[in-house]
Design a protein around this motif. Sequence first.
Motif, PDB file in Angstrom:
ATOM      1  N   VAL A   1      91.044 -12.206 -24.953  1.00 63.42           N
ATOM      2  CA  VAL A   1      92.574 -12.200 -24.351  1.00 63.42           C
ATOM      3  C   VAL A   1      92.312 -11.335 -23.130  1.00 63.42           C
ATOM      4  CG1 VAL A   1      93.344 -12.531 -26.644  1.00 63.42           C
ATOM      5  CG2 VAL A   1      92.847  -9.921 -25.886  1.00 63.42           C
ATOM      6  N   ARG A   2      91.581 -10.328 -22.678  1.00 66.81           N
ATOM      7  CA  ARG A   2      91.768  -9.791 -21.545  1.00 66.81           C
ATOM      8  C   ARG A   2      90.278  -9.175 -21.099  1.00 66.81           C
ATOM      9  NH1 ARG A   2      95.765  -6.567 -19.181  1.00 66.81           N
ATOM     10  NH2 ARG A   2      94.860  -5.846 -17.120  1.00 66.81           N
ATOM     11  N   THR A   3      90.107  -9.010 -19.861  1.00 70.03           N
ATOM     12  CA  THR A   3      88.827  -8.491 -19.179  1.00 70.03           C
ATOM     13  C   THR A   3      89.516  -7.666 -18.010  1.00 70.03           C
ATOM     14  OG1 THR A   3      88.280 -10.366 -17.804  1.00 70.03           O
ATOM     15  CG2 THR A   3      87.390 -10.192 -19.893  1.00 70.03           C
ATOM     16  N   PHE A   4      88.881  -6.351 -17.745  1.00 69.72           N
ATOM     17  CA  PHE A   4      89.404  -5.713 -16.727  1.00 69.72           C
ATOM     18  C   PHE A   4      88.348  -4.618 -16.316  1.00 69.72           C
ATOM     19  CE2 PHE A   4      91.163  -3.611 -20.283  1.00 69.72           C
ATOM     20  CZ  PHE A   4      90.862  -2.258 -20.114  1.00 69.72           C
ATOM     21  N   ASP A   5      87.995  -4.482 -15.125  1.00 72.23           N
ATOM     22  CA  ASP A   5      87.076  -3.435 -14.388  1.00 72.23           C
ATOM     23  C   ASP A   5      87.547  -2.076 -14.180  1.00 72.23           C
ATOM     24  OD1 ASP A   5      85.154  -2.042 -13.037  1.00 72.23           O
ATOM     25  OD2 ASP A   5      84.301  -4.039 -11.998  1.00 72.23           O
ATOM     26  N   VAL A   6      87.143  -1.068 -14.905  1.00 69.22           N
ATOM     27  CA  VAL A   6      87.611   0.262 -14.491  1.00 69.22           C
ATOM     28  C   VAL A   6      86.852   1.104 -13.734  1.00 69.22           C
ATOM     29  CG1 VAL A   6      88.570   0.484 -16.986  1.00 69.22           C
ATOM     30  CG2 VAL A   6      86.329   0.989 -16.609  1.00 69.22           C
ATOM     31  N   GLY A   7      85.857   0.336 -12.886  1.00 66.07           N
ATOM     32  CA  GLY A   7      85.394   1.066 -11.658  1.00 66.07           C
ATOM     33  C   GLY A   7      84.009   1.882 -12.097  1.00 66.07           C
ATOM     34  N   ALA A   8      83.683   2.945 -11.418  1.00 64.16           N
ATOM     35  CA  ALA A   8      82.554   3.684 -11.373  1.00 64.16           C
ATOM     36  C   ALA A   8      82.827   4.690 -12.396  1.00 64.16           C
ATOM     37  CB  ALA A   8      82.035   4.326 -10.282  1.00 64.16           C
ATOM     38  N   LYS A   9      81.955   5.181 -13.417  1.00 67.72           N
ATOM     39  CA  LYS A   9      82.289   5.963 -14.273  1.00 67.72           C
ATOM     40  C   LYS A   9      80.853   6.798 -14.776  1.00 67.72           C
ATOM     41  CE  LYS A   9      86.517   5.249 -15.965  1.00 67.72           C
ATOM     42  NZ  LYS A   9      87.365   6.112 -15.651  1.00 67.72           N
ATOM     43  N   PRO A  10      80.900   8.111 -15.008  1.00 65.52           N
ATOM     44  CA  PRO A  10      79.747   8.988 -14.943  1.00 65.52           C
ATOM     45  C   PRO A  10      79.323   8.736 -16.375  1.00 65.52           C
ATOM     46  CG  PRO A  10      81.657  10.349 -15.247  1.00 65.52           C
ATOM     47  CD  PRO A  10      82.205   8.997 -14.996  1.00 65.52           C
TER      48      PRO A  10
END
Length: 236
Positions: A147-156
Amino acid sequence: MAGIDNVGQNGSLSYIDQLKKLQEQKKPDEVTGKQDLKQEDFLSLLTKQLAQQDPFKPVSNDQMIAQMASFATVDGIGKMNSQFESLNSSMTSNQALQASSLVGRDVLVPGASGVKKDQGNMAAMVKLPASVDNLLVRIEDAAGQLVRTFDVGAKPAGDNRVEWDGKDQSGNPLPGGKYKVKASGLVDGKSKEFDVSTYANVNSVLLGKGDGNVLLNLAGFDSPVRLAEVLEVGKA
């Protein structure tokens, strides 16, 4: 006592053997109370054996001390087990009392499936073995539909909290219910799925079925989870 008269005159049966023999002869329909042999039973057996022993071949002091020590060991183990059961019951009660303070609070538990309220978002924790440049989060409904996809960017590397606003790909609010959170990213140039934990609200606390476990009933979950599985306690 019944069943002792047939002991040989040479005292060949030890006290422990006689205790076992007496236990075998005690049938359930002949005993109304506990079937455990107590210290008075041992003393009766000791008196009976001493009275029936061969005066020319009496039981030696070493044998008597060894048999008394054996009985003391068995008796001590029984008392220790009883004390452990009492301690375990007390610890379980204390755990349940402490866990009662979690009612109404959010807790983080292992598993990608979580519950979204009718109004509001849904949070999860993603465990990363290494840092990633683009962490991709996918949301599936109870039927397994994306139902949804999203990119949360760079993560450690480590635990990283992610939040879904509760909307589909077109920005429309989705109804409350169960949803699954999945997370993936590139590690050393290869796509990898990461472990996800989700938050849930504690409805009530209950004791396990005599196993010493304290269980939490979570909103929207079909079965309770053990208190020991909780990874984090959130806001009320």
